[in-house]
Scaffold this motif. Structure first.
Motif, mmCIF file in Angstrom:
data_model
loop_
_atom_site.group_PDB
_atom_site.id
_atom_site.type_symbol
_atom_site.label_atom_id
_atom_site.label_comp_id
_atom_site.label_asym_id
_atom_site.label_seq_id
_atom_site.Cartn_x
_atom_site.Cartn_y
_atom_site.Cartn_z
ATOM 1 N N LEU A 80 0.820 -1.214 0.000
ATOM 2 C CA LEU A 80 0.000 0.000 0.000
ATOM 3 C C LEU A 80 0.853 1.263 0.000
ATOM 4 O O LEU A 80 0.413 2.312 -0.483
ATOM 5 N N LYS A 84 -1.377 2.250 -4.848
ATOM 6 C CA LYS A 84 -2.741 2.500 -4.370
ATOM 7 C C LYS A 84 -3.730 2.542 -5.540
ATOM 8 O O LYS A 84 -4.830 3.057 -5.414
ATOM 9 N N LYS A 87 -7.686 -1.406 -7.287
ATOM 10 C CA LYS A 87 -8.670 -1.483 -6.202
ATOM 11 C C LYS A 87 -8.822 -2.899 -5.657
ATOM 12 O O LYS A 87 -8.847 -3.120 -4.441
ATOM 13 N N LYS A 90 -5.814 -3.781 -3.628
ATOM 14 C CA LYS A 90 -5.773 -2.890 -2.467
ATOM 15 C C LYS A 90 -6.699 -3.413 -1.369
ATOM 16 O O LYS A 90 -6.336 -3.421 -0.185
ATOM 17 N N GLN A 94 -5.748 -4.532 2.468
ATOM 18 C CA GLN A 94 -6.419 -3.935 3.628
ATOM 19 C C GLN A 94 -7.077 -4.999 4.496
ATOM 20 O O GLN A 94 -7.031 -4.915 5.732
#
Length: 217
Positions: A80, A84, A87, A90, A94
């Motif tokens: 990250l 970024k 999606k 990412k 997360q």
């Protein structure tokens, strides 16, 4: 006319300079990402290898798996930091940071509980540690032998798949050696979750042979 041609030439030259600078910047960032990734793997290996034998396979496993999870969290934070844009990936990073950090809190609580009523079995632990050492060495070797593709998305997923497979092998090992039913259920649950994540990441790599998104922000 000459003035127009001169202006076009200057513009084309500027485009080449910007494009070249952008490529150099991207390669530098890829190199920084990959170097930090290797540092994370080295730290994980040293930590997972250095735990003193507790005499109890459950305690050994929990300490080892916490370090393993911490490496996944750090690998995801590193991703990250440098990327970024994509999606779908990412969100994977997360989720790993959130879920494995929470899992570590649960395992830390289990360590305290098991320590209070720990019953050692050195013979069982010796057999466990022999198999664990093989799993750790193989995972470490595979992670360090990865070559950078100069695509941060792809490098992150390739490394995470190896890392997850190492965890699955560790889950199977503690299920084989532990008598703690709660711990075995937790390992079974995590095995299913990570196996599902491996399949998802494999699919992303297959459908995205050449990531078209920017690698860097």
């Amino acid at each position: 006319m000459k003035s127009l041609l001169k202006s076009v030439g200057i513009l084309m030259f500027a485009i080449v300079i910007v494009s070249t600078s952008s490529n150099v910047f991207a390669k530098d960032k890829n190199a920084e990402y990959f170097k930090e990734y290797q540092n994370i793997v080295e730290d994980m290996y040293k930590t997972m290898k250095s735990f003193p034998d507790s005499g109890n396979v459950d305690l050994d496993y929990l300490n080892e798996m916490i370090a393993h999870h911490e490496a996944a969290v750090n690998m995801s934070k590193n991703y990250l930091e440098y990327n970024k844009w994509t999606k779908e990936i990412k969100l994977i990073a997360q989720d790993i940071i959130a879920n494995q950090s929470e899992d570590n809190k649960h395992m830390e609580a289990m360590i305290k509980e098991i320590q209070d009523k720990s019953v050692g079995d050195k013979d069982k632990e010796s057999q466990y540690l022999l198999e664990y050492s093989d799993i750790l060495s193989n995972m470490y070797g595979d992670l360090m032998n990865l070559k950078s593709t100069e695509k941060i998305d792809r490098d992150y997923l390739n490394a995470l798949i190896i890392h997850h497979k190492g965890a699955v092998d560790m889950f199977d090992l503690i299920i084989k050696y532990s008598d703690n039913e709660d711990l075995k259920k937790m390992a079974e649950k995590e095995k299913q979750e990570l196996s599902s994540e491996i399949s998802k990441m494999d699919m992303i790599l297959q459908k995205t042979k050449d990531f078209k998104t920017h690698d860097l922000k």
